[in-house]
Design a protein around this motif. Sequence first.
Motif, PDB file in Angstrom:
ATOM      1  N   TYR A 188       0.861  -1.189   0.000  1.00 55.19           N
ATOM      2  CA  TYR A 188       0.000   0.000   0.000  1.00 55.19           C
ATOM      3  C   TYR A 188       0.898   1.239   0.000  1.00 55.19           C
ATOM      4  CZ  TYR A 188      -4.386   2.533   1.081  1.00 55.19           C
ATOM      5  OH  TYR A 188      -5.498   3.332   1.028  1.00 55.19           O
ATOM      6  N   TYR A 249      -2.832   8.275  -1.223  1.00 52.26           N
ATOM      7  CA  TYR A 249      -2.925   6.823  -0.999  1.00 52.26           C
ATOM      8  C   TYR A 249      -2.999   6.111  -2.338  1.00 52.26           C
ATOM      9  CZ  TYR A 249      -3.974   8.220   3.743  1.00 52.26           C
ATOM     10  OH  TYR A 249      -3.897   8.777   4.981  1.00 52.26           O
ATOM     11  N   PHE A 257      -7.060   0.082   5.274  1.00 54.88           N
ATOM     12  CA  PHE A 257      -6.877   1.042   6.374  1.00 54.88           C
ATOM     13  C   PHE A 257      -7.709   0.503   7.532  1.00 54.88           C
ATOM     14  CE2 PHE A 257     -10.833   3.540   5.449  1.00 54.88           C
ATOM     15  CZ  PHE A 257     -11.056   3.140   4.128  1.00 54.88           C
ATOM     16  N   HIS A 260      -9.712   3.232  12.964  1.00 58.45           N
ATOM     17  CA  HIS A 260      -9.070   4.362  13.637  1.00 58.45           C
ATOM     18  C   HIS A 260      -9.983   5.579  13.625  1.00 58.45           C
ATOM     19  CE1 HIS A 260      -8.278   5.392   9.427  1.00 58.45           C
ATOM     20  NE2 HIS A 260      -8.040   6.639   9.806  1.00 58.45           N
ATOM     21  N   GLU A 262      -9.570   9.985  13.579  1.00 54.86           N
ATOM     22  CA  GLU A 262      -8.583  10.999  13.199  1.00 54.86           C
ATOM     23  C   GLU A 262      -7.940  11.596  14.451  1.00 54.86           C
ATOM     24  OE1 GLU A 262      -7.813  11.638   9.902  1.00 54.86           O
ATOM     25  OE2 GLU A 262      -9.103   9.884   9.691  1.00 54.86           O
ATOM     26  N   ASN A 270     -11.832  12.795   2.097  1.00 52.28           N
ATOM     27  CA  ASN A 270     -11.024  11.926   1.247  1.00 52.28           C
ATOM     28  C   ASN A 270     -11.605  11.969  -0.166  1.00 52.28           C
ATOM     29  OD1 ASN A 270     -10.410   9.333  -0.136  1.00 52.28           O
ATOM     30  ND2 ASN A 270      -9.385   8.815   1.779  1.00 52.28           N
ATOM     31  N   LYS A 278     -13.064   2.046  -3.413  1.00 55.87           N
ATOM     32  CA  LYS A 278     -12.567   1.905  -2.035  1.00 55.87           C
ATOM     33  C   LYS A 278     -13.801   1.650  -1.182  1.00 55.87           C
ATOM     34  CE  LYS A 278      -9.445   5.084  -0.585  1.00 55.87           C
ATOM     35  NZ  LYS A 278      -8.145   4.494  -0.284  1.00 55.87           N
ATOM     36  N   TRP A 280     -15.604   1.514   2.399  1.00 55.06           N
ATOM     37  CA  TRP A 280     -15.455   2.131   3.721  1.00 55.06           C
ATOM     38  C   TRP A 280     -16.473   1.540   4.691  1.00 55.06           C
ATOM     39  CZ3 TRP A 280     -12.612   6.797   4.923  1.00 55.06           C
ATOM     40  CH2 TRP A 280     -11.938   7.372   3.828  1.00 55.06           C
ATOM     41  N   HIS A 348     -13.384   4.563  11.491  1.00 57.13           N
ATOM     42  CA  HIS A 348     -13.571   4.091  10.119  1.00 57.13           C
ATOM     43  C   HIS A 348     -12.464   3.136   9.728  1.00 57.13           C
ATOM     44  CE1 HIS A 348     -11.543   8.034  10.079  1.00 57.13           C
ATOM     45  NE2 HIS A 348     -10.863   7.627   8.996  1.00 57.13           N
ATOM     46  N   ALA A 360      -6.310  12.624   1.036  1.00 55.32           N
ATOM     47  CA  ALA A 360      -7.113  12.965   2.220  1.00 55.32           C
ATOM     48  C   ALA A 360      -6.449  14.036   3.070  1.00 55.32           C
ATOM     49  CB  ALA A 360      -7.336  11.715   3.072  1.00 55.32           C
TER      50      ALA A 360
HETATM   51  C1  LMR Z   1      -7.038   5.372   2.910  1.00 54.21           C
HETATM   52  O1  LMR Z   1      -7.616   5.525   1.860  1.00 54.21           O
HETATM   53  O2  LMR Z   1      -6.355   4.404   3.195  1.00 54.21           O
HETATM   54  C2  LMR Z   1      -7.177   6.466   3.901  1.00 54.21           C
HETATM   55  O3  LMR Z   1      -7.462   7.596   3.206  1.00 54.21           O
HETATM   56  C3  LMR Z   1      -8.248   6.231   4.848  1.00 54.21           C
HETATM   57  C4  LMR Z   1      -8.433   7.393   5.782  1.00 54.21           C
HETATM   58  O4  LMR Z   1      -8.694   7.145   6.938  1.00 54.21           O
HETATM   59  O5  LMR Z   1      -8.329   8.548   5.357  1.00 54.21           O
END
Ligand code: LMR
Length: 546
Positions: A188, A249, A257, A260, A262, A270, A278, A280, A348, A360
């Motif tokens: 990653y 990213y 990810f 967590h 922020e 983002n 992606k 989420w 998230h 992001a």
């Molecule tokens: C990601 O895409 O891995 C990150 O942007 C996720 C995040 O918490 O911003």
Amino acid sequence: SQRPEIDDAPIFTPTEEEFKDAIQYIASIRHQAEKYGICRIIPPTSWRPPCPLKEKSFWECQEFNTRVQQVDKLQNREPMKKRTQPRVQRKRKRRKRLRFGMTHRRPSSSADSEEKFGFQSGSDFTLEEFQKYADEFKQEYFGMKGSDEISLSEIKKHKKIWEPSVEEIEGEYWRIVIGPTDEVEVDYGADLDTATFCSGFTKLSSSDGNNKDPYGVSCWNLNNLRRLPGSVISLEDEDISGVVVPWLYVGMCFSSFCWHVEDHFLYSLNYMHFGEPKIWYGVPGGEAVKLEESMRKNLPKLFEEQPDLLHELVTQLSPSVLKSEGVPVYRSVQRPGEFVLTLPRAYHSGFNCGFNCAEAVNVAPVDWLPHGQCAVELYREQHRKTSISHDKLLLKAAKEAVRQFWMNLFNCKSGEEKYVWMNTCGKDGVLTNAIKTRVKMESVALEGNATLKSKKMDKDYDSVDRECFTCFYDLHLSAISCQCSPDRFACLNHTNLLCSCEMDRKIAFFRYSMEELNTLVAALEGDPTAVCWWGQKHLGLVCPSG
Ligand code: LMR
């Protein structure tokens, strides 16, 4: 299938008019979105920013570093034995990583369990190389490849092969995480500092003159978010990477990810520049403690080994497990051209479905202030370092508001200026309440230090950012020092831990007296005398009436 059955997070589709002001738009959807923790924002169709990363010279030449993620170990792993030596980051050779076969699906083994679990540094790639690597991985993993001679794009074009749907990839992801039978390792390109790599948005150059690129100045261009009036972060002078300067990213299938929140419970925004979706998962901020309890309950050994596990961003837990324990989890599938907003303290996590690129940054509309205050109080309890000085931002916002009250009072508004800060004040405004809460806290802490000599902070005090020697609480507003060790400071709660000297050797440093802070509250409530007094004393303003 192991695909979690969970409800979708909301999707917002602002009109062109609504899309004109990012901070105002976020404020307008907050009440709805905070029930879910995350939401998707789809810009009006006319908003199509060009992406400089796609320029050939960049795509083919600029390298970035990756980290290796062992997807099958994100939830199920043995606690690592404690190491006495610091971990050395191994840098792998790219060649090896480009070979497939058993490289990414080796049978599980615990041979490397002596190391602390984390994501080790992987190879360096250009975007072109990473795309090839990511596509080949996915083809091989899902058995998509028809013939070695045909590239993935050709295969796609001729629709000669089966391609897994987002739902199928999601089912496979959770199968690997929940009940691994093989080792699955991916790379990653995460947390790439756009100041040194490149942003996926165009940046204004000084030669643009009046011919300004509309995407260069757009308030949704994540490079501009830090400067937007009405965002508390706009008052931060330092370029804090990832907080005010966006991170990039570059993902591949299954790159993850983990759960967590922020830093400082900030909002995050983002944007996906290009590539495959992606996925989420989000939990409303009000349920954060419940999620933490559920994680601790389900992964007791990992938390025993590492109580601050969630700060490490290396642990997944199935949304189905969270849901079964009463933690509400919502899902969103982000595609190119779409934003995902995460709200304060909303946990998230997620993963990528294939090669993609997102960017992001954090955002702090004024309603973030009480969440930020809550964050620094928790950090103090956990003896955790802060990334920003909450008090400095809070005081700066308050001073800006007083300046606007003053301008309004004497009718000397300059040009287009909006009274964004003044408008968050008044008797029951968000900013007034945030300052009131903080002043109250300070006065309670002061009671325990009432016998100490006190002194105003001088210029020298601000030469460095100061923090409590034991709990790392930021010492912008006040600090305790002792003659025995003048370079050591404590917060008002840890006076007794600073040293064993008598109290008469200790000094309390203050930026503002209690009287000044109370006048500040009165000024924010709109009292004209208090506005004049603060404006003259602390902002260098001169009242026309003297
Ligand atoms: C990601 O895409 O891995 C990150 O942007 C996720 C995040 O918490 O911003």
